[in-house]
Design a protein around this motif. Structure first.
Motif: not given
Length: 757
Positions: A91-112
């Motif tokens: 939702w574009g009105s949410d800020s996220g409070n500068s926290n990070i959301l990380i996607l994992f695939c089969e238990g391994k981290q996507i991205g850096y």
């Protein structure tokens, strides 16, 4: 099958029929039935009714947990042969409070976690990026993890924000104290441009108004604020060199408490003595690992040459004259600066600006020890991208780490660090300081004309990277594009920006307009005043008590008074609502900005390819209804070097093995082998080194939704761009119907087509 062969063979998906053709699976977070269907598991989350009354899940802080907050795990369908993507709905009105959301695939981290070519799922700052509407973020799933499978396990984990310059774990990784941005839906699909189904609610663009307050009264508050800070500086027994530089600027401003106060000159002279004493005890104290050396001190001294001449030949405690002592210190700083130049454009400007100021002062007190004026001016030209940047001086001449024909700026006016940079690419304030340093204070005609022309070229190039949005109070504003920036972390949305970085402590929004009075620069300043964002930005700047903010605020009363007197200009920033269609492409940086009606598309085709060709593009696609951020595969043609780069086990800094703070987390990208492009002759290089050429392609082609882009980055080669069969194909921005099945893209040119299915 090789991933890149698959990418070449993948059929192009229809923009209008995408939802039916490309969509593989969809999970609705917070919807029990949908979650159950996807083997959903959760820890430390909360179901909410969010934007437009849609269900969503918040990932919550976990008490006592140093790194991770809440997380969710679920299974989703994938295509066993094609490249798959995962898209999250926010939702574009949410800020996220500068926290990070990380996607994992089969238990391994996507991205850096910091500045990777594969980015995090969400790195939000504290502001709402797209009020009243939904946003979508797309990441590719590793091909080797989906091949031969019909279903995979995905998870999304939350962490607190990171402080990117923190050297220890506690400095770097912050505890999560508030919920992360709410997750609404997740999708797997094979098309690059995610198009939500028509049944999905999208919200509407908020009606924005011109900000009512604050107003002109802010300028009086600025004067009070600055004079209060100046009083503190004058009360210090020993101001440092940057404080003295600010005082020397204030010395010439009639409204300040230090206007033509001789004590400022006396403090500067006393401080120079102190710097010399410290230098005599430890020579490295004034230059080691410093971009400044004694540049700010010399800039201040250059304002008080008559006062300096009065005391130059007085003896100091060591029995030598000030002239001899100061000359020794400045000469050593000059030698250090010219042998320790920096590659990244903003850093290069800072080093060479200070080098120039030191040499200018040295030419007054000891001309025989100074470099010829043309040589230090050439250093400035190199940093400004006017002539090739040749690197640090050595005993055998310039080091030329990037060859003898590398320019810090592209011919079209964007800095190259290595590709397009958002925040760090907003270097107008540094360029402006270089421009002003080449002349006499207050005498505009004394400044270098070539530097002026380059400054204005950059202003106009950067103008395409400001787009219409709303501020935190819902008022109309232009904001900076940073999503596609190589060195930008958590800048979504970017700051309010018209001419230059007004909210940044090192710049103010009127600097270039006031210093040059260029009609276009003045027009952009007037647009900011018309939107009444100028006084708002200035008021926000006063919350920062840093020395750099004091300096930029110190400039503003005089600049505002000057701009207010200028004739009315009708020009506006090119991406402003209601402006004509526009296309800006920079083949040297691999960046594109286009405005098609009220749609805006930004893309980095050369995207964080520090070490090798990565076949990745970064896209920010803004429409009135929805906002998309995507990291996607593209086709790249290049001349191979014969070398390859294998991704190491790294989950944090993509560009460095430092700060290995998460050893228990494994990367989904480890071992991926990428081809290295041919490095030009004469450049020292080994595979695995960061290099501006290692990951740069010659020809990029990208189909994203209805847009087809072909960019030729070579000086002397033609490339063929194939055009798909469609109901209608029109060129952009000309909007001419194209009937050919392919077109020739000439060197250093970009073509864009709109594909109507």
């Amino acid at each position: 099958m090789d991933r890149f062969l698959i990418l070449c063979l993948m059929s192009v998906v229809s923009f209008s029929a995408y939802s039916q053709v490309g969509l593989l699976d969809e999970i609705i977070f917070g919807n029990i039935q949908s979650e159950k269907k996807h083997n959903f598991a959760t820890n430390a989350t909360e179901v909410i009714k969010g934007g437009l009354n849609e269900s969503a899940r918040l990932l919550l802080p976990v008490k006592g947990e140093r790194v991770e907050g809440g997380n969710i795990t679920f299974k989703m369908k994938v295509d066993s042969e094609k490249q798959n993507y995962f898209t999250a709905r926010f939702w574009g009105s949410d800020s996220g409070n500068s926290n990070i959301l990380i996607l994992f695939c089969e238990g391994k981290q996507i991205g850096y976690r910091h500045l990777g070519d594969y980015d995090m799922l969400d790195i939000a700052n504290d502001e709402a990026p797209f009020p009243g509407r939904f946003t979508y973020t797309t990441l590719p799933l590793p091909l080797q993890m989906t091949q031969g499978k019909k279903e995979i396990e995905l998870s999304i984990r939350s962490t607190g924000r990171i402080a990117r310059y923190g050297n220890t774990f506690d400095q770097y990784q912050k505890v999560m104290t508030e919920p992360a941005k709410a997750l609404y839906k997740g999708y797997t699909h094979t098309g690059k441009c995610f198009i939500p189904a028509r049944r999905e609610k999208q919200g509407v663009m908020p009606s924005s108004a011109v900000r009512i307050a604050p107003g002109i009264e802010v300028m009086e508050l600025v004067k009070v604020h600055v004079n209060r800070e100046l009083k503190k500086l004058m009360a210090k027994k020993q101001p440092d060199q940057e404080e003295l530089w600010v005082l020397s600027y204030a010395y010439n401003e009639p409204w300040t408490i230090v206007y033509h106060d001789r004590e400022v000159a006396e403090k500067t002279i006393e401080a120079t003595d102190w710097y010399y004493v410290r230098y005599s005890q430890n020579p490295k104290s004034v230059y080691n690992d410093s971009w400044l050396t004694v540049g700010p001190l010399c800039l201040a001294l250059n304002s008080f040459i008559p006062e300096v001449r009065e005391v130059l030949d007085e003896k100091m405690e060591n029995g030598r004259t000030r002239r001899d002592n100061w000359t020794q210190m400045c000469a050593e700083c000059l030698n250090y600066a010219k042998t320790h130049r920096r590659q990244y454009t903003n850093q290069s400007l800072i080093v060479d600006l200070n080098l120039y100021c030191v040499n200018r002062f040295l030419s007054v007190i000891a001309p025989e020890k100074a470099l010829p004026a043309y040589q230090t001016l050439k250093y400035l030209y190199e940093s400004m991208g006017i002539v090739p940047w040749l690197g640090s001086e050595t005993s055998e001449g310039p080091s030329e780490p990037l060859g003898d024909n590398y320019f810090q700026l592209s011919a079209k006016g964007l800095s190259k660090e290595l590709g397009f940079v958002g925040g760090y690419g907003e270097i107008l304030h540094w360029m402006l300081r270089v421009y002003e340093a080449t002349g006499v204070c207050g005498e505009t005609d004394s400044r270098d004309p070539l530097i002026r022309a380059q400054l204005l070229k950059v202003l106009k190039a950067r103008s395409y990277f400001r787009y219409p949005s709303v501020d935190e109070d819902g008022n109309k504003a232009m904001v900076a594009e940073a999503v596609i920036g190589w060195r930008d972390h958590g800048k979504y949305p970017g700051t309010i920006l018209y001419g230059e970085k007004g909210l940044d402590k090192e710049g103010d929004p009127l600097m270039t307009a006031a210093s040059t009075l260029d009609p276009i620069a003045v027009a952009y300043a007037q647009q900011m005043l018309d939107d009444n964002q100028f006084f708002h930005v200035v008021r926000e700047k006063m919350k920062d008590s840093s020395l750099n903010s004091t300096y930029t605020l110190l400039r503003l009363p005089g600049e505002y008074e000057l701009i207010a007197k200028q004739p009315r200009r009708e020009d506006k920033l090119p991406m402003s609502s209601g402006m004509p269609d526009a296309l800006f492409a920079d083949e040297e940086v691999g960046a594109i900005a286009l405005k098609n009606g009220e749609e805006i598309l930004y893309a980095s085709l050369y995207w964080r390819a520090n070490y090798a060709i990565n076949y990745l593009a970064r896209v920010h696609y803004i429409t009135p209804e929805i906002d998309r951020i995507a990291t996607i595969y593209e086709d790249i043609k290049f001349t191979p070097s014969g070398y390859t780069y294998k991704r190491p086990e790294r989950t944090n800094l993509f560009f460095s093995d430092a700060r290995h703070f998460y050893p228990e987390v494994k990367s989904a990208h480890t071992g991926e082998e990428l081809p290295i492009a041919k490095i030009p002759e004469g450049i020292r290089y080994e595979p695995g080194w960061e290099n501006v050429y290692a990951g740069r392609g010659e020809f990029y082609s990208l189909r994203y939704g209805k847009y087809l882009i072909g960019m030729n980055c070579t000086q002397n080669k033609d490339f063929v761009l194939n055009i798909p069969t469609a109901k209608k194909v029109v060129s952009f921005p000309a909007k001419e119907i194209v009937k050919e099945s392919s077109v020739i893209v000439k060197p250093m040119s970009t073509v864009v087509f709109i594909i109507v299915e």
